[in-house]
Design an enzyme around this catalytic site. Structure first.
Site, PDB file in Angstrom:
ATOM      1  N   SER A   1      61.461  59.384  34.697  1.00 29.14           N
ATOM      2  CA  SER A   1      61.480  60.667  35.399  1.00 29.14           C
ATOM      3  C   SER A   1      61.539  60.456  36.912  1.00 29.14           C
ATOM      4  O   SER A   1      62.526  59.929  37.425  1.00 29.14           O
ATOM      5  CB  SER A   1      60.259  61.494  34.962  1.00 29.14           C
ATOM      6  OG  SER A   1      60.347  62.824  35.391  1.00 29.14           O
TER       7      SER A   1
ATOM      8  N   ASP B   1      66.165  68.123  26.763  1.00 25.80           N
ATOM      9  CA  ASP B   1      65.330  67.935  27.948  1.00 25.80           C
ATOM     10  C   ASP B   1      65.428  69.160  28.854  1.00 25.80           C
ATOM     11  O   ASP B   1      66.483  69.438  29.414  1.00 25.80           O
ATOM     12  CB  ASP B   1      65.798  66.685  28.703  1.00 25.80           C
ATOM     13  CG  ASP B   1      64.818  66.243  29.774  1.00 25.80           C
ATOM     14  OD1 ASP B   1      64.115  67.100  30.327  1.00 25.80           O
ATOM     15  OD2 ASP B   1      64.786  65.033  30.072  1.00 25.80           O
TER      16      ASP B   1
ATOM     17  N   HIS C   1      61.817  65.916  27.448  1.00 25.43           N
ATOM     18  CA  HIS C   1      61.663  65.060  28.625  1.00 25.43           C
ATOM     19  C   HIS C   1      60.669  63.922  28.401  1.00 25.43           C
ATOM     20  O   HIS C   1      60.555  63.026  29.228  1.00 25.43           O
ATOM     21  CB  HIS C   1      61.209  65.918  29.824  1.00 25.43           C
ATOM     22  CG  HIS C   1      61.366  65.228  31.149  1.00 25.43           C
ATOM     23  ND1 HIS C   1      62.605  64.905  31.676  1.00 25.43           N
ATOM     24  CD2 HIS C   1      60.445  64.789  32.048  1.00 25.43           C
ATOM     25  CE1 HIS C   1      62.435  64.309  32.852  1.00 25.43           C
ATOM     26  NE2 HIS C   1      61.127  64.217  33.093  1.00 25.43           N
TER      27      HIS C   1
END
Length: 200
Positions: A102, A152, A183
């Site tokens: 991320s 996501d 995610h």
């Protein structure tokens, strides 16, 4: 930068640069590093930015909207820190493979977007395109693995597809791997990343 360095048992292996997601820290990805390559040295770093008490590697203006000036400053900060850590711990600066999730994947991607030879390779879990308004350096023969989720909500599919194209157009050898998740960082994508890494 706050970090954990673990000397590997095989110094011919790359050093794994572990870069956590928002709200994480330098311990989050140690188990993944050990799974990807138990013999490699590990440099796991904590981001220097705090967002409501949650560590990050650079500021954002809102969800998915990066503070581009801070991204530039923090990318340079991380780049310089890797060099300092290499001097301190004696690992080969040219043999660093980033593994980011991320926010950590985003700054790893921006290292690739900014510097020639910043990374030997990268595993990017759920990244976005860090900067759409820059010319990428020559990334010839730089291997990059991108793990993305078809569901996501934070990182739309086109972000992964666009990132793959931008890196490939700069010469990188990119593999884009999809999982039918959101995610979160999942074991199937970690396994896929390990399989990719083992072939390097």
């Amino acid at each position: 930068m706050k970090n954990i360095f673990k000397q590997g048992t095989n110094l011919s292996k790359p050093t794994l640069l572990m870069l956590h997601g928002t709200g994480g820290n330098e311990t989050d990805l140690l188990a993944i590093a050990a799974h990807i390559d138990p013999e490699a040295s590990v440099l796991s770093v904590r981001g220097n930015v705090s967002e409501n008490g949650m560590p990050r590697f650079f500021k954002r203006l809102s969800e998915g909207i990066f503070d581009m000036e801070d991204l530039k400053i923090r990318t340079e900060e991380l780049y310089n820190f890797i060099g300092q850590a290499a001097d301190e711990h004696g690992f080969d600066r040219t043999q660093v493979v980033a593994i980011g999730y991320s926010n950590g994947a985003n700054i790893a991607a921006n290292l690739l977007f900014t510097y020639t030879g910043a990374l030997k390779g990268a595993i990017l879990h759920h990244p976005m395109v860090p900067n759409r308004h820059t010319d990428l350096p020559d990334l010839a023969n730089t291997p990059v693995f991108i793990a993305a989720g078809t569901n996501d909500p934070i990182c739309p599919a086109e972000e992964s597809i666009d990132l793959e194209k931008l890196l490939s157009d700069a010469g990188a050898e990119v593999e884009l791997h999809w999982e039918n998740f959101g995610h979160q960082l999942t074991m199937p994508e970690v396994e896929a990343a390990k399989n990719w890494y083992d072939k390097l």
